[in-house]
Design a protein around this motif. Structure first.
Motif, mmCIF file in Angstrom:
data_model
loop_
_atom_site.group_PDB
_atom_site.id
_atom_site.type_symbol
_atom_site.label_atom_id
_atom_site.label_comp_id
_atom_site.label_asym_id
_atom_site.label_seq_id
_atom_site.Cartn_x
_atom_site.Cartn_y
_atom_site.Cartn_z
ATOM 1 N N GLU A 62 12.033 -102.691 -19.827
ATOM 2 C CA GLU A 62 10.866 -102.197 -20.548
ATOM 3 C C GLU A 62 10.975 -100.674 -20.618
ATOM 4 N N ASP A 63 11.819 -100.183 -21.521
ATOM 5 C CA ASP A 63 12.182 -98.771 -21.549
ATOM 6 C C ASP A 63 10.997 -97.853 -21.873
ATOM 7 N N LYS A 64 10.162 -98.257 -22.820
ATOM 8 C CA LYS A 64 9.022 -97.413 -23.172
ATOM 9 C C LYS A 64 8.075 -97.253 -21.990
ATOM 10 N N LEU A 65 7.873 -98.349 -21.291
ATOM 11 C CA LEU A 65 7.008 -98.306 -20.114
ATOM 12 C C LEU A 65 7.638 -97.452 -19.014
ATOM 13 N N ALA A 66 8.942 -97.594 -18.826
ATOM 14 C CA ALA A 66 9.646 -96.799 -17.823
ATOM 15 C C ALA A 66 9.548 -95.313 -18.140
ATOM 16 N N GLU A 67 9.719 -94.972 -19.408
ATOM 17 C CA GLU A 67 9.629 -93.568 -19.816
ATOM 18 C C GLU A 67 8.225 -93.020 -19.591
ATOM 19 N N ALA A 68 7.210 -93.819 -19.916
ATOM 20 C CA ALA A 68 5.832 -93.379 -19.719
ATOM 21 C C ALA A 68 5.515 -93.194 -18.243
ATOM 22 N N LEU A 69 6.014 -94.089 -17.418
ATOM 23 C CA LEU A 69 5.790 -93.978 -15.970
ATOM 24 C C LEU A 69 6.491 -92.758 -15.400
ATOM 25 N N HIS A 70 7.695 -92.494 -15.891
ATOM 26 C CA HIS A 70 8.419 -91.329 -15.403
ATOM 27 C C HIS A 70 7.709 -90.038 -15.823
ATOM 28 N N GLU A 71 7.252 -89.983 -17.053
ATOM 29 C CA GLU A 71 6.511 -88.809 -17.512
ATOM 30 C C GLU A 71 5.257 -88.611 -16.673
ATOM 31 N N ARG A 72 4.601 -89.738 -16.329
ATOM 32 C CA ARG A 72 3.402 -89.638 -15.500
ATOM 33 C C ARG A 72 3.763 -89.176 -14.097
ATOM 34 N N SER A 73 4.903 -89.621 -13.592
ATOM 35 C CA SER A 73 5.359 -89.176 -12.272
ATOM 36 C C SER A 73 5.556 -87.665 -12.246
ATOM 37 N N LEU A 74 6.192 -87.128 -13.288
ATOM 38 C CA LEU A 74 6.400 -85.682 -13.366
ATOM 39 C C LEU A 74 5.074 -84.941 -13.536
ATOM 40 N N ALA A 75 4.138 -85.553 -14.265
ATOM 41 C CA ALA A 75 2.849 -84.910 -14.520
ATOM 42 C C ALA A 75 1.972 -84.842 -13.286
ATOM 43 N N THR A 76 2.259 -85.682 -12.274
ATOM 44 C CA THR A 76 1.432 -85.685 -11.065
ATOM 45 C C THR A 76 2.062 -84.899 -9.922
ATOM 46 N N ARG A 77 3.212 -84.287 -10.160
ATOM 47 C CA ARG A 77 3.818 -83.476 -9.112
ATOM 48 C C ARG A 77 2.965 -82.243 -8.817
ATOM 49 N N GLU A 78 3.027 -81.813 -7.575
ATOM 50 C CA GLU A 78 2.229 -80.663 -7.159
ATOM 51 C C GLU A 78 2.608 -79.394 -7.914
ATOM 52 N N ILE A 79 3.833 -79.322 -8.387
ATOM 53 C CA ILE A 79 4.301 -78.123 -9.081
ATOM 54 C C ILE A 79 3.446 -77.811 -10.309
ATOM 55 N N ASN A 80 2.765 -78.818 -10.856
ATOM 56 C CA ASN A 80 1.904 -78.591 -12.017
ATOM 57 C C ASN A 80 0.720 -77.692 -11.703
ATOM 58 N N LEU A 81 0.395 -77.520 -10.437
ATOM 59 C CA LEU A 81 -0.700 -76.625 -10.061
ATOM 60 C C LEU A 81 -0.307 -75.158 -10.215
ATOM 61 N N TYR A 82 1.002 -74.893 -10.207
ATOM 62 C CA TYR A 82 1.470 -73.507 -10.226
ATOM 63 C C TYR A 82 2.290 -73.164 -11.467
ATOM 64 N N GLU A 83 2.785 -74.173 -12.147
ATOM 65 C CA GLU A 83 3.696 -73.956 -13.267
ATOM 66 C C GLU A 83 3.340 -74.928 -14.383
ATOM 67 N N ARG A 84 3.431 -74.466 -15.638
ATOM 68 C CA ARG A 84 3.182 -75.360 -16.764
ATOM 69 C C ARG A 84 4.382 -76.281 -16.946
ATOM 70 N N PHE A 85 4.375 -77.308 -16.124
ATOM 71 C CA PHE A 85 5.520 -78.206 -16.058
ATOM 72 C C PHE A 85 5.290 -79.470 -16.884
ATOM 73 N N LYS A 86 4.084 -80.023 -16.833
ATOM 74 C CA LYS A 86 3.752 -81.230 -17.578
ATOM 75 C C LYS A 86 3.942 -80.998 -19.082
ATOM 76 N N GLY A 87 4.730 -81.851 -19.700
ATOM 77 C CA GLY A 87 4.973 -81.740 -21.130
ATOM 78 C C GLY A 87 5.928 -80.642 -21.527
ATOM 79 N N SER A 88 6.524 -79.943 -20.547
ATOM 80 C CA SER A 88 7.446 -78.845 -20.848
ATOM 81 C C SER A 88 8.821 -79.381 -21.231
ATOM 82 N N LEU A 89 9.677 -78.473 -21.685
ATOM 83 C CA LEU A 89 11.051 -78.861 -22.003
ATOM 84 C C LEU A 89 11.774 -79.380 -20.763
#
Length: 867
Positions: A106-133
């Motif tokens: 289920e590749d689309k689901l896997a990609e969405a879950l991975h994007e969500r995993s990156l979006a919930t990392r603590e680094i997003n509190l200090y750096e505009r990481f979510k949705g970045s290149l």
């Protein structure tokens, strides 16, 4: 002057930069060396530690995460994100769920879950990481879209070389990562050559695509500008030498590139800040006029506040012996060694998300505020002689692929290693850690050796050790927890979310008003994820647990493994809980001292050693299970309440007692630690070589210790009112005592007495506890005398059924009755017409034997019914 500056620029470019562009792959050869390490790190990051509960969570999150990937409406997106966060906002768990989706195609689901995993990392509190290149490139790597990922990284380098270099170094596992890093350096060299020629050099673009160009600045001009309080931006300085300078105004360089940056014996009264790239070394620490420790030293800098935020140092970072107020160094990449030894940090230290390729040394440092090394990646960590007195030190969620040394340290307010991955062994020696040390969810791929350490409290929830784990010769004054207690486990079987405060010490800054999360973290999906696993050898020898210690549900060793779990001479002054613990490893509890131990519902796969244990309280073993070939030994143990039952001692007809097996079946594994005396001459400390002598000694040792164990069992059963089991243990005690007498008897008289005791007291009287033996003995006596009467008194005349006849003419049943009456001392329904001396002797002797056996039976039976 202009030509001199250009000449200096050419010299700098031609040596550290141009040369580095030509040999960058060689310079980054250490990346080649850690390819296997990175595979292990990546596996550790996404490993499913347990599948229990993951399937249900995956089913629950599929629908909202799928909608999230398709919805464009902002309000709907916010609603979906809230719904998903209610299920889990843990990046580790989301990464695991993405793996599930990937395996399910289920590749689309896997990609969405991975994007969500990156979006919930603590680094997003200090750096505009979510949705970045950078997040996009990492997602493409995860999905196997390597060509697209390479293009995304290339675009990121062109837009922001500094930040792209940081994320490439830290997080990328792209097969061409070395090439991408080399391309970034090549681009940097090209831009600096443009600056050399007086052309604008582009290394950064704004979010709108506007380039920010570098300009050239001479080192002396830069020092003068800094002395005047000017903040430098987007400049290239070949050599920035601040040595011996005192700066009243803040010193700052933003988005700069410096060839060498040094500042020995300097003072920055209003702080020093730097963001950018250092081509060689950043050196503000102590230096020497000649050879190290053999020449005059040059003092280190004094800095009121140090800010190195998003810095790449291609050389070394030297802050040896610096005096700093607040040291904030997040998002730093140091390609060579980072030396902060003997530093004084009066307002704390912050290295969050930094990368130290060849390791970080804080040897001898004094830290008076909070210390943050969260999410650090390092090729090693040296905390020898560190003193942290102000606040707790956090080394949470770090990845350490080099050696970690923690020696002679003092962390007065505690320390947290939670969720950290150690590729090499962790060595902690002669340290004192106040309040609490937290090792929850730590991965010890190479094991750990904690020795002579003093903990106030210690948490090891969900630790997983792939190498040997040792916690020896140490003291834990408070509680030590390696798993949840039974009550908390039952309460949170359905929902482990509220437990995060139990195992997650790090909640952001120590003075933060809000927690980072209110959900389970670190991949905790089920409560059993918080039970430690020791896959190799483990040892807790000579360690003192002064209060509660919990090992409930912990796993020691692997099935069919040959490892050991050594609690030799461990002292547990409080309650020790081993409920549901699985001992695939040899469970060595010899000489343990424990107040109260519980092994309810535990499982022993190999062997349980309790020899010489001292347990003044209760040893509870309700529901304890043994593997098919598991053994038990407790010779010399002193246990006030040993809860063993008959089923624990025997498996059907087979004994589980190690020493009994050895004594009866001849099974004497001389490499077993319990038979060390057979293999080694302890007086001369030499190993015996005569195999027959070793086997004989092993047999004698086993027989002697079997007797000792049955003494313990007899007393234990009788104390608990288990009289039948007590009689059973008493019979075996007498049986093996007699066997020992027969084997060790000296001379024919002693041997005859031992065999007589075996014949009469064991087989005839059953040692007073086997009453059936008395019945069969009586029957044998009656039949024996029946034959004697028939043979020796054949002509004797008797009156039987009003008929006078010779005894030889009587039927067999009549002879049996006559012998029985003689046994009972009575004549009934018959009388002798004539008798002889032989008859009188037979009658009298049988009567005496009968009286003895009947008296013995009555006494033994009365004891049974009256107790």
């Amino acid at each position: 002057m202009r030509y001199l500056s250009l000449l200096l620029a050419v010299l700098v470019l031609s040596t550290p930069i141009a040369a580095s562009a030509q040999s960058s792959v060689k310079r980054f050869a250490n990346y080649e060396e850690d390819k296997e390490v990175r595979k292990v790190i990546d596996a550790a990051r996404v490993e499913v530690r347990t599948t229990r509960g993951v399937d249900a969570l995956y089913t629950k999150i599929k629908e909202p995460i799928g909608k999230l990937a398709e919805t464009k409406d902002k309000k709907e997106l916010a609603k979906l994100e809230t719904e998903i966060d209610a299920i889990t906002d843990d990046p580790t768990t989301l990464y695991t769920l993405a793996e599930f989706a990937k395996e399910a195609k289920e590749d689309k689901l896997a990609e969405a879950l991975h994007e969500r995993s990156l979006a919930t990392r603590e680094i997003n509190l200090y750096e505009r990481f979510k949705g970045s290149l950078y997040a996009k490139a990492l997602t493409q790597e995860f999905m196997g879209q390597l060509e697209e990922a390479e293009k995304t990284w290339t675009k990121a380098i062109e837009r922001d070389l500094l930040t792209a270099y940081f994320f490439l170094t830290r997080d990328s596992v792209h097969p061409r990562r070395l090439v991408l890093l080399d391309n970034a350096r090549t681009r940097l060299v090209d831009q600096l050559k443009k600056v050399e020629r007086g052309e604008p050099g582009d290394i950064y673009q704004t979010s709108k695509g506007t380039p920010r160009n570098l300009s050239f600045m001479d080192g002396k001009a830069a020092v003068e500008a800094l002395r005047n309080g000017q903040s430098l931006k987007y400049v290239f300085i070949p050599e920035l030498d601040l040595t011996g300078q005192t700066f009243e105004e803040p010193v700052g360089c933003q988005r700069c590139v410096v060839g060498n940056l040094k500042g020995f014996n300097s003072e920055y009264k209003n702080g020093f800040s730097y963001r950018g790239i250092v081509l060689n070394d950043l050196h503000l620490g102590k230096s020497w006029t000649g050879k190290v420790n053999r020449s005059r030293s040059i003092p280190a800098a004094k800095i009121s506040k140090l800010l190195l935020d998003k810095v790449v140092v291609f050389g070394s970072l030297n802050l040896d012996s610096v005096e700093v107020g607040a040291a904030n160094m997040p998002f730093v990449v140091v390609e060579k060694d980072a030396d902060l030894k003997n530093g004084l940090f009066t307002s704390g230290l912050d290295f969050r998300f930094s990368v130290f390729r060849q390791g970080l040394s804080l040897k001898g440092a004094q830290i008076q505020g909070a210390a943050y090394l969260g999410h650090v990646h390092a090729g090693g960590l040296d905390l020898t002689r560190v003193r942290a007195s102000g606040e707790r030190m956090f080394v949470n969620s770090a990845i350490l692929w080099g050696g970690v040394e923690v020696r002679r340290c003092d962390f007065a307010q505690g320390m947290s290693w939670e969720n950290t991955v150690f590729v090499e062994p962790l060595n902690m020696h002669s340290c004192r850690i106040g309040e609490k040390v937290n090792f929850s969810r730590v991965r010890l791929l190479g094991g750990a050796k904690l020795q002579y350490v003093e903990f106030e409290n210690a948490d090891f929830f969900g630790v997983k050790s792939g190498g040997d784990f040792e916690l020896t010769d140490s003291v834990i004054h408070g509680n030590a927890r390696f798993a949840l207690d039974g009550l908390n486990r039952r309460l949170h079987l359905k929902d482990p979310h509220p437990l995060h405060r139990l195992y997650k010490t790090y909640q952001g800054d120590v003075d933060s008003d809000e927690e980072l999360t209110s959900h389970s973290q670190y991949g905790v999906v089920h409560v059993d994820d918080l039970a430690a696993q020791f896959e190799a050898n483990s040892a807790f020898a000579n360690t003192i647990f002064e209060k509660f210690v919990g090992f409930e549900g912990v796993v020691f060793g692997k099935p069919q493994g040959t490892h050991y779990a050594r609690f030799y001479n461990t002292q547990m002054f409080g309650e020790a809980h081993f409920e549901r613990t699985k001992f695939y490893a040899l469970a060595d509890f010899r000489t343990i001292s424990g107040n109260e131990l519980s092994f309810n519902d535990a499982m022993i796969a190999r062997s349980w050693l309790l020899d010489d244990a001292n347990i003044p309280g209760r040893l509870s073993v309700s529901g304890l299970q043994f593997g098919p070939s598991a053994t038990l030994s407790f010779y010399g143990a002193r246990m006030a309440h040993f809860g063993a039952t008959f089923d624990h001692i025997r498996d059907g007809e087979k004994s589980r007692l190690f020493y009994e097996q050895c004594a009866v079946d001849g099974i004497a594994p001389t490499d077993d630690p319990r038979l060390l005396e057979a293999k080694w001459d302890l007086d001369s400390d030499t190993e015996r070589t005569n195999s027959k002598e070793i086997e004989k000694l092993a047999h004698d040792i086993c027989l002697n210790r079997t007797i000792g164990e049955y003494v313990v069992l007899r007393d234990s059963f009788n104390t608990r009112g288990m009289t039948s089991e007590g009689d059973w243990a008493y019979w075996h005690l007498r049986h093996y005592t007699n066997r020992q007498s027969r084997e060790l008897s000296e001379g024919p008289m002693a041997s005859a007495l031992a065999w007589g005791e075996w014949l009469f007291f064991e087989n005839a009287f059953g040692w007073g506890v086997r009453l059936s033996n008395l019945f069969w003995t009586s029957l044998v006596v009656i039949l024996f005398y029946m034959m004697l009467i028939r043979l020796l008194c054949r002509e004797m005349i008797v009156d039987w059924d009003d008929t006078t006849m010779k005894l030889k003419e009587l039927p067999i049943y009549a002879l049996f009755v006559i012998s029985l009456h003689s046994f009972l001392g009575r004549a009934r329904d018959w009388k002798t017409k004539s008798s002889n001396k032989v008859w009188k002797v037979l009658y009298t002797s049988e009567m005496i034997i009968g009286i003895l056996l009947i008296t013995f039976f009555i006494g033994a039976y009365a004891r049974i019914i009256l107790r």
